[in-house]
Design a protein around this motif. Structure first.
Motif, mmCIF file in Angstrom:
data_model
loop_
_atom_site.group_PDB
_atom_site.id
_atom_site.type_symbol
_atom_site.label_atom_id
_atom_site.label_comp_id
_atom_site.label_asym_id
_atom_site.label_seq_id
_atom_site.Cartn_x
_atom_site.Cartn_y
_atom_site.Cartn_z
ATOM 1 N N ALA A 466 -63.343 25.362 -22.385
ATOM 2 C CA ALA A 466 -63.459 24.781 -21.078
ATOM 3 C C ALA A 466 -62.078 24.748 -20.587
ATOM 4 O O ALA A 466 -61.697 23.796 -19.579
ATOM 5 C CB ALA A 466 -63.889 23.217 -21.394
ATOM 6 N N GLY A 467 -60.981 25.476 -21.199
ATOM 7 C CA GLY A 467 -59.768 25.489 -20.585
ATOM 8 C C GLY A 467 -59.543 25.716 -19.218
ATOM 9 O O GLY A 467 -58.669 25.064 -18.591
ATOM 10 N N ILE A 468 -60.167 26.635 -18.632
ATOM 11 C CA ILE A 468 -59.838 27.145 -17.395
ATOM 12 C C ILE A 468 -60.289 25.681 -16.411
ATOM 13 O O ILE A 468 -59.811 25.564 -15.231
ATOM 14 C CB ILE A 468 -60.755 28.204 -17.093
ATOM 15 N N TYR A 469 -61.182 25.044 -16.587
ATOM 16 C CA TYR A 469 -61.574 23.694 -15.732
ATOM 17 C C TYR A 469 -60.374 22.822 -16.017
ATOM 18 O O TYR A 469 -60.101 22.179 -15.109
ATOM 19 C CB TYR A 469 -62.797 23.242 -16.579
ATOM 20 N N TRP A 470 -59.872 22.504 -17.082
ATOM 21 C CA TRP A 470 -58.609 21.659 -17.259
ATOM 22 C C TRP A 470 -57.338 22.303 -16.503
ATOM 23 O O TRP A 470 -56.710 21.499 -15.902
ATOM 24 C CB TRP A 470 -58.342 21.595 -18.721
ATOM 25 N N VAL A 471 -57.082 23.443 -16.460
ATOM 26 C CA VAL A 471 -56.195 24.239 -15.796
ATOM 27 C C VAL A 471 -56.437 23.806 -14.055
ATOM 28 O O VAL A 471 -55.475 23.513 -13.410
ATOM 29 C CB VAL A 471 -56.017 25.609 -15.945
#
Length: 637
Positions: A466-471
């Motif tokens: 889910a990293g791209i959502y946090w970025v």
């Protein structure tokens, strides 16, 4: 989260300083004018560091898209005006401020103690941004390594692809003529009966190009949303670790080492951009792409739309990196009589010319992609991540010797990201140096390495599935309103409270006396135009707020709440520090506020020989035994 709580920093007007050490470390040398803080080895180090800081990924993946979207070449009119009216005045102000006092973004607010929280806000926002910015650099590293293959892994629908993956558009159905009648049928019927579709009636199946599926399924292993964190993507975590190792290695001696590294990281991207432009211009369809970029006939009527002017102002504001604290930090290592005026103009013009130049390199190859895939250019143009990691890689995969062009492109992204990151980390280490000079003198290297290590650990959430959502979430909130709020308060505080004419006299102590006409433009901008423009952008941004999304994925309510908490955490220090300053001052409420709106007793040029009569009252810091450390100052590390 750590908190330092020694008294002194939040009292108004007390004669305190923290420049207590005479020893030298790797950050300073015998040839430095300021032996305590150190100076740039030469002007080239400073200018290239500033160019590297200002010229970043946004110049490549945001400006060309905005130009195409907002009337082509006509967009350059509001863009240039916003540079002159908002970007350059703020840029010059921050460069002058840092150089005059030789202090970082927090300590510089001795100029106006009541607003010291603005500096803290800048540093905290820079901390958030460094966390996710290095994740983007990690993406570039991953694609860079993936380019070392004979066949690019995103050039076709390989084993990782699903049934929606296709290199070309697939016709779903259309109208055709059969026995004199027009009928609507699926394409399989058309093909089996050797019929043809009527123009304008063709419907296409929803397909995804290999580069898009590779980005989501392989590179990111993207989950369904912020709710599904998933596991850490191990190869992205390793790329993130490598990017932090590179940053730490470049900064282990502070500006003395980073100032040399930027000769490569700031200049070589121009070589690659030129190579990509020359290659792109020789491809079929390149002219179509360039015409979409600047317009065969620029749409002047677009200038009547307020959205176009807002886009121009925000692009200038963010691309120049004003109000992040970095410009103050980098300029604080200049020699006192450096011509910061010419430096500001040179860096700003370089930044804008780079944006325009990058647009030609990007759109020439996107035009070729549209030609090969038989689609209009508008369908292959994207902004942000989609341009850098989907559209452009897809275009490069269609070129002969595609791994070479892919390597060059992602190497350029890596360099553009790194030198911006160098300056952001230098902003944090400069702040630590101003707070704890003795410690920083002895332990600069371990502190820098430790800072990079902590930021790496904090960034691991951004390399999960889910990293791209946090970025995207951090970028949506922290890199937006917080910076605008800080910029508005910065210019109001310095021009209207400290005094714009007084600030001009400070600048003249560095660059020499100038005529009234010389300052006329800057007075008009600082006193009227720039504050109004910044307020308008801020109000517009708040009025048009929408919940963050990534593509078609809507963020959950708790995700939006986390975003609001981040921005509140960034700006809450502005009122907190102001209140504590007022409480610690003496007298009735009005007297306390007035006291905190006056410069601190130790405000002025760092070195005694530069103070002249205007600042002769400053107590020499070497004779002052008290250490100034902020009470209310928290970093997220």
């Amino acid at each position: 989260m750590g908190m330092l709580s020694l008294p002194g920093f939040l009292s108004c007007g007390k004669k305190k300083d923290f420049s207590l050490t005479n020893g030298k470390d790797a950050h300073s040398s015998d040839s430095d004018e300021n032996s305590e803080r150190g100076n740039w080895s030469n002007k080239g180090d400073y200018l290239l560091s500033m160019v590297g800081y200002a010229v970043g990924l946004g110049n490549v993946w945001r400006f060309p898209y905005l130009t195409y979207q907002n009337g082509g070449g006509a967009f350059l009119i509001p863009y240039t005006l916003m540079l002159a009216l908002a970007g350059l005045p703020l840029f010059f102000m921050e460069c002058s401020l840092g150089q005059f006092a030789s202090l970082g973004p927090v300590s510089i607010w001795r100029i106006l103690p009541l607003f010291q929280g603005v500096g803290i806000t800048m540093v905290i926002i820079s901390t958030f941004v460094t966390i996710y910015y290095n994740v983007i650099i990690a993406y570039a590293l991953y694609y860079l390594f993936a380019s070392f293959q004979k066949v690019l892994p995103w050039s076709d629908c390989f084993s990782w692809a699903d049934e929606f993956c296709s290199k070309t558009r697939i016709v779903s159905d259309c109208n055709t003529t059969l026995h004199g009648e027009i009928i609507h049928v699926n394409y399989s019927f058309i093909a089996s009966n050797n019929l043809t579709c009527i123009n304008g009636t063709i419907n296409y199946k929803p397909v995804q190009f290999p580069s898009e599926q590779y980005w989501n399924k392989v590179a990111l292993q993207r989950s369904s949303g912020l709710d599904e964190t998933g596991r850490i993507v191990w190869y992205l975590a390793l790329c993130l670790l490598l990017s932090w190792v590179i940053v730490g290695a470049a900064l282990f001696k502070g500006i003395k080492s980073s100032g040399k590294v930027v000769y490569f990281t700031a200049l070589f991207p121009y070589v690659i951009l030129l190579i990509l432009l020359v290659r792109g211009a020789t491809l079929e369809g390149a002219l179509d792409g360039i015409e979409y970029y600047i317009g065969k006939q620029s749409n002047i009527t677009k200038l009547m739309e307020a959205e176009v002017w807002k886009d121009a102002a925000t692009q200038i504001f963010y691309s120049l990196s004003v109000a992040w604290g970095g410009l103050v930090a980098l300029s604080s290592y200049n020699r006192f009589h450096n011509n910061c005026y010419s430096d500001a103009i040179l860096v700003c013009v370089t930044n804008c010319v780079t944006s325009i130049f990058a647009g030609f390199a990007i759109f020439s190859i996107l035009g070729h992609m549209a030609f090969v895939s038989e689609r209009p250019v508008s369908e292959v143009v994207d902004s942000g991540f989609e341009l850098a990691f989907v559209a452009y890689p897809e275009a490069l995969s269609k070129l002969p010797v595609s791994p070479l062009w892919s390597f060059l492109f992602f190497f350029m992204l890596l360099l553009l990201g790194l030198d911006s990151q160098f300056a952001s980390i230098e902003t944090l280490t400069t702040t630590i140096q101003d707070i704890c000079p003795r410690v920083m003198k002895k332990l600069r290297m371990p502190i820098t390495m430790g800072l990079c290590a902590v930021l790496f650990l904090l960034g691991l959430i951004c390399v999960t599935q889910a990293g791209i959502y946090w970025v995207n979430l951090i970028d949506h909130f922290c890199a937006g309103w917080g910076i605008l709020i800080a910029a508005v308060l910065e210019i109001i505080g310095i021009v209207y409270i400290y005094g714009g004419n007084r600030f001009i006299e400070d600048i003249e102590m560095m660059i020499g006396k100038k005529s009234f006409l010389f300052w006329l433009w800057w007075r008009i901008c600082w006193f009227f135009i720039t504050p109004v423009l910044l307020m308008a952008i801020l109000i517009w941004s708040l009025a048009t707020f929408s919940r963050p999304t990534y593509g078609s994925v809507l963020y959950p309510t708790w995700g939006t709440a986390v975003g609001w908490c981040m921005i509140i955490f960034c700006v809450i220090w502005i009122p907190i520090v102001a209140i504590v300053k007022i409480v610690k001052a003496e007298g009735n409420l009005v007297q306390r506020i007035v006291s905190c709106c006056r410069p601190a007793a130790n405000w002025g040029p760092y070195l005694e020989r530069h103070r002249g009569e205007r600042y002769s009252h400053i107590v020499d810091s070497k004779k002052d035994k008290e250490l100034e450390i902020p009470t209310v100052f928290a970093f997220v590390y």
